[in-house]
Design a protein around this motif. Structure first.
Motif, PDB file in Angstrom:
ATOM      1  N   TYR A 248       0.930  -1.435  -0.411  1.00  0.00           N
ATOM      2  CA  TYR A 248      -0.302   0.213  -0.052  1.00  0.00           C
ATOM      3  C   TYR A 248       0.678   1.320  -0.094  1.00  0.00           C
ATOM      4  O   TYR A 248       1.897   1.035   0.758  1.00  0.00           O
ATOM      5  CB  TYR A 248      -1.009   0.103   1.049  1.00  0.00           C
ATOM      6  CG  TYR A 248      -2.025  -1.182   1.366  1.00  0.00           C
ATOM      7  CD1 TYR A 248      -1.130  -2.125   2.126  1.00  0.00           C
ATOM      8  CD2 TYR A 248      -3.496  -1.336   0.433  1.00  0.00           C
ATOM      9  CE1 TYR A 248      -1.998  -3.366   1.832  1.00  0.00           C
ATOM     10  CE2 TYR A 248      -3.752  -1.968   0.876  1.00  0.00           C
ATOM     11  CZ  TYR A 248      -3.974  -3.214   1.275  1.00  0.00           C
ATOM     12  OH  TYR A 248      -4.400  -4.385   1.588  1.00  0.00           O
ATOM     13  N   HIS A 249       0.219   1.881  -0.504  1.00  0.00           N
ATOM     14  CA  HIS A 249       0.748   3.767  -0.383  1.00  0.00           C
ATOM     15  C   HIS A 249      -0.635   4.952   0.031  1.00  0.00           C
ATOM     16  O   HIS A 249      -1.129   4.400  -0.789  1.00  0.00           O
ATOM     17  CB  HIS A 249       1.094   4.426  -2.249  1.00  0.00           C
ATOM     18  CG  HIS A 249       3.114   3.474  -1.792  1.00  0.00           C
ATOM     19  ND1 HIS A 249       3.579   4.031  -1.435  1.00  0.00           N
ATOM     20  CD2 HIS A 249       2.869   2.365  -3.225  1.00  0.00           C
ATOM     21  CE1 HIS A 249       4.743   2.885  -2.272  1.00  0.00           C
ATOM     22  NE2 HIS A 249       4.766   2.195  -2.180  1.00  0.00           N
ATOM     23  N   GLU A 258      -1.107  -1.931  -4.144  1.00  0.00           N
ATOM     24  CA  GLU A 258       0.008  -1.948  -5.563  1.00  0.00           C
ATOM     25  C   GLU A 258      -0.676  -2.881  -6.050  1.00  0.00           C
ATOM     26  O   GLU A 258      -0.594  -3.233  -7.026  1.00  0.00           O
ATOM     27  CB  GLU A 258       1.483  -1.532  -5.182  1.00  0.00           C
ATOM     28  CG  GLU A 258       1.973   0.224  -5.316  1.00  0.00           C
ATOM     29  CD  GLU A 258       3.524   0.247  -5.723  1.00  0.00           C
ATOM     30  OE1 GLU A 258       4.253  -0.980  -5.088  1.00  0.00           O
ATOM     31  OE2 GLU A 258       3.646   0.918  -5.851  1.00  0.00           O
ATOM     32  N   THR A 259      -0.860  -4.012  -5.862  1.00  0.00           N
ATOM     33  CA  THR A 259      -1.019  -4.963  -5.975  1.00  0.00           C
ATOM     34  C   THR A 259      -2.319  -5.298  -6.165  1.00  0.00           C
ATOM     35  O   THR A 259      -3.090  -6.125  -7.622  1.00  0.00           O
ATOM     36  CB  THR A 259      -1.066  -5.998  -4.466  1.00  0.00           C
ATOM     37  OG1 THR A 259       0.104  -5.640  -3.134  1.00  0.00           O
ATOM     38  CG2 THR A 259      -0.935  -7.915  -4.713  1.00  0.00           C
ATOM     39  N   ASN A 261      -3.947  -2.855  -7.754  1.00  0.00           N
ATOM     40  CA  ASN A 261      -4.428  -1.881  -8.094  1.00  0.00           C
ATOM     41  C   ASN A 261      -5.782  -0.871  -8.072  1.00  0.00           C
ATOM     42  O   ASN A 261      -6.663  -0.199  -9.399  1.00  0.00           O
ATOM     43  CB  ASN A 261      -4.164  -2.073 -10.257  1.00  0.00           C
ATOM     44  CG  ASN A 261      -4.236  -1.379 -11.047  1.00  0.00           C
ATOM     45  OD1 ASN A 261      -3.414   0.114 -10.396  1.00  0.00           O
ATOM     46  ND2 ASN A 261      -4.602  -0.466 -12.145  1.00  0.00           N
TER      47      ASN A 261
END
Length: 833
Positions: A248-249, A258-259, A261
């Motif tokens: 995560y961001h 991120e994994t 999207n």
């Protein structure tokens, strides 16, 4: 209210400098506000507050000596004054001090729970029905994941989680205080009783439910099946909720996985409507014209009873009112308006028993990173049309998520206050914003799957009892709006549950379905393959009640055939039926009955015998009623096709009534736990001749485990379309003895305007739409329920149910070539593609 109380909410923010916009200061205050927020390589799960679950008490233990509970409730469907009064009283009188009560609505794209339930009820082992089950499930799953392409065909489930958390008094490192936990348990039972009393289903949540909810929120991954299996039960809950492998961001414009999207965004409400009610809350779940929000969204509403006293509010209101009454303020319209609001507030606090509460309302949106801007625009337009305005919580999306997760409210309440995500509201205003009003969950049994206008999947099944009602239904719709397709969907759903189907049709709409499932199609015309007998069910083994019911049905039928009318003639006919059955040892048919009447010394009965000649061996219709090849009705689905004699409605109605008597008699003398359904399609053609018979059947069929579905083309067909007052009374009796009425898009609304109940439903009826080959909307009405359902078919089912002339012609050609029906349908599908 928000503007009046804003000064209270602003004080803490002003002290720590939130008016500044420097990015470095924002970063600093972000850290200051949420000390548990994600930073650098710190794991998201470390920010969660969950520790353990007490199975005995059904309570969760959290960080910081806090404890709480979570439950899932079904939505309120429709809201009336009594519901609002009950909730107003609850929030004014029963909300504990210092804790935080949370309502979290999630428009979930995970429809596996619905489909699993739907599939479990489809118990038939027929391979074609199994193929339809798989085809429909696969299609709905695909539609549920395609947020941005499904449009009006986007299915979802609205899940509503209610949770509460508070600091446990006298908590110490050695453990929780039993007496303090008892207080939380009592409140849990109180809120459960409150919602159960409003007709809402309530289920206490366990650790596995919390894990499932957390994973579904954070790890949303359209097109993939999530693993909800808990990890080691010895791990603390925050370590079990999120799985490894997701990165995560936290960014300005969202919290990004991120994994998968997927971007999660949080929004605060900056403008609210001048007036809003609990009944209107459904408008926040999607537009009223039937376009679901093209993303996964959540609405969080948190409430805290944290005012020690309302004296400060009285004092501030009095100051505003006094200022507005000064001579120099007579031209200050804003001040005068504010003073009027304060008068209403003080009146509500002193005279209406309301209390001031602090609440927070936040909206969350989750979707593909490339598509979420479009979804955000749609949401903003939808909310703006209802008087709401939202604003993205830039740089604070993750922190807002943390603060609004179930039972996190008490941990992050002070920080949410500092970020101006709370406001002061009257208890009635809090009730008006509760996200508990959504679409109907449907029958608590498998049936025909529908989609509500905001996307909620639900089952419809006439065998789902509404109060003390029966299993009957009226279906109303003109040609060309999907009525026959709907009736086939009902038939297929019932067959999948081993309900025996009898369908009386004019037009061969059900031919493909019957041939696929090995059913029997019996056509009436030049060639007649079996005989029907209105007396075949009469037996001395029946109870007196059942025997008399069959006699009444036989009397209704024979009065049409013989022309008997009036109380005297009908009484004579009833007596003759009983006497003839007894004299023939209950082995009676129309020929022997006519002979019995002819041999009587009573002239009235002799006249009846003459009138029945057409149906005896020498008569033109005798072939339908006499012979040794009696109908057995031993197939799961039997279609009676009247296309060849459609221009003889009286004959059709006589044959129909005879068939219905035989069907009813079959189940009277058999296993009454076996359910059956009779569909009378195009009944409008026959009601001049058989309305009385159908009315009698509608009153009594439930006792035998049967459902009668009567289908007409316009609303007046079961109201005032008859030629006589008596016939209209029979028509209305059919309507009134049906638990359900299903209306498809009508051509005219004049007939509804004359009806006491349905004239109020005209706006809903006018909103119904139909898109050929896509879906058909219908209004399903029963006791206390009016819901618009969208029938959407997978391609295979669409081919099976098709009533298009070209499709029927092509299948007929394949049949002549010896192509099996299932393969022919596959070829039809290929051609359509």
């Amino acid at each position: 209210m928000k503007h009046i109380y804003e000064s209270f909410a602003n004080k803490a923010a002003d002290l720590i400098g939130f008016e500044k916009t420097d990015l470095s200061l924002k970063s600093y205050y972000k850290k200051k506000l949420f000390e548990n927020a994600m930073y650098g390589g710190e794991s998201v799960r470390d920010s969660l507050q969950y520790r353990h679950f007490d199975e005995k008490r059904e309570l969760f233990y959290l960080n910081g000596g806090r404890a709480g509970f979570m439950m899932e409730i079904s939505p309120l469907v429709g809201v009336n004054d009594s519901v609002v009064r009950a909730l107003n009283m609850f929030f004014a009188k029963d909300l504990p001090k210092d804790g935080v009560l949370q309502f979290f609505l999630m428009a979930s794209s995970n429809i596996d729970g619905f489909l699993d339930f739907w599939e479990e009820g489809r118990v038939s082992e027929d391979p074609i029905l199994k193929r339809i089950t798989k085809s429909r499930s696969d299609y709905l799953r695909t539609q549920a994941q395609n947020f941005h392409t499904s449009g009006k065909k986007l299915p979802r489930e609205f899940q509503i989680f209610v949770s509460y958390s508070a600091v446990v008094k006298n908590y110490s490192t050695s453990g929780y205080n039993d007496a303090s936990l008892e207080v939380i348990q009592k409140f849990k039972n109180k809120i459960k009783d409150k919602f159960s009393g409003l007709g809402v289903e309530v289920k206490n949540s366990s650790s596995s439910d919390l894990i499932k909810m957390g994973r579904e929120f954070f790890e949303l991954s359209p097109g993939k099946t999530l693993n909800y299996k808990p990890l080691s039960k010895y791990d603390v809950l925050n370590d079990q909720i999120l799985q490894s492998g997701n990165y995560y961001h936290s960014r300005k414009k969202g919290f990004f996985n991120e994994t998968t999207n997927i971007t999660h965004r949080a929004y605060k409400f900056v403008n609210t409507p001048d007036f809003w009610s609990l009944a209107q809350n459904i408008e926040m779940l999607g537009s009223s014209d039937g376009f679901p929000i093209p993303a996964r969204f959540c609405i969080s509403h948190m409430i805290s009873n944290d005012f020690k006293t309302d004296k400060a509010l009285h004092a501030q209101g009095k100051r505003v009112i006094d200022s507005a009454e000064r001579s120099y303020s007579r031209h200050d319209k804003a001040l005068i308006e504010e003073a009027g609001q304060w008068r209403d507030i003080i009146h509500a606090l002193t005279s209406k028993g309301e209390v001031p509460l602090t609440d927070s309302l936040v909206f969350f949106l989750s979707g593909d990173a490339e598509e979420i801007d479009r979804a955000e625009s749609d949401v903003m337009n939808m909310l703006t049309s209802n008087g709401w305005e939202i604003e993205a919580l830039n740089y604070f999306h993750f922190e807002a998520i943390l603060g609004n997760l179930p039972m996190h409210g008490s941990s992050y309440w002070d920080e949410l206050k500092k970020y101006k995500l709370t406001q002061t509201s009257l208890s009635s205003e809090v009730v008006a914003k509760l996200p508990v009003h959504a679409e109907w969950y449907g029958a608590n049994m498998s049936g025909v799957p529908f989609i509500g206008r905001r996307g909620q999947l639900f089952n419809w099944n006439p065998f789902f009892r509404m109060g003390s009602g029966n299993f009957n239904a009226n279906v109303v719709g003109p040609s060309g709006v999907g009525k026959s397709v709907f009736l086939q969907a009902v038939s297929e759903a019932m067959l999948a549950q081993n309900v025996t189907m009898f369908i009386l049709d004019i037009g061969k709409s059900y031919a493909s379905l019957a041939k696929l499932l090995g059913g029997e199609i019996i056509e009436f015309g030049e060639e007649n393959t079996f005989t029907i007998n209105p007396f075949i069910g009469l037996s001395p083994l029946l109870s007196e009640t059942d025997f008399n019911q069959l006699v009444v049905c036989a009397k209704e039928l024979l009065s049409i055939m013989s022309g008997a009318s009036g109380e005297y003639e009908l009484a004579k006919l009833e007596e003759a039926i009983k006497d003839a059955a007894l004299s023939h040892d209950y082995n009676l048919d129309l020929g022997s009955f006519a002979t019995f009447l002819k041999n009587s010394d009573d002239k009235v009965l002799n006249d009846f015998a003459t009138s029945l000649f057409s149906y005896t061996p020498g008569g033109v219709f005798g072939k339908y009623f006499l012979g040794d090849n009696a109908a057995k009705f031993d197939k799961t689905i039997t279609i009676f096709e009247f296309e060849s004699i459609r221009d003889q409605p009286k004959l059709i109605s006589i044959i129909l009534q005879t068939l219905l008597m035989q069907i009813t008699a079959k189940f009277l003398s058999g296993d009454r736990s076996k359910r059956f359904m009779i569909i009378v399609d195009e009944a409008w053609m026959l009601l001049d001749h058989c309305a009385g018979f159908l009315a009698a059947l509608a009153r009594n069929l439930r006792r035998y485990g049967g459902s009668l579905v009567v289908c007409t083309q316009c609303f007046a067909d079961l109201q005032t379309a008859g030629a006589t007052v008596e016939n209209n009374n029979h028509r209305r009796a059919i309507f009134e003895n049906s638990a359900w009425t299903i209306n498809l898009p009508p051509r005219t609304y004049t007939d509804y305007e004359a009806h006491t109940e349905f004239k109020e439903k005209i706006p809903l009826l006018k909103s119904l739409s139909f898109e050929r080959g896509q879906y058909s909307e219908m209004l399903l009405s029963s006791s206390g329920i009016d819901v618009v359902g969208r029938l959407m078919l997978d391609p295979f089912s669409g081919a099976v149910y098709s009533t298009e002339a070209e499709d029927y012609r092509l299948l007929l050609e394949y049949e002549k070539q010896g192509v099996p029906m299932e393969k022919a349908l596959g070829l039809l599908l290929d051609q359509k593609k």
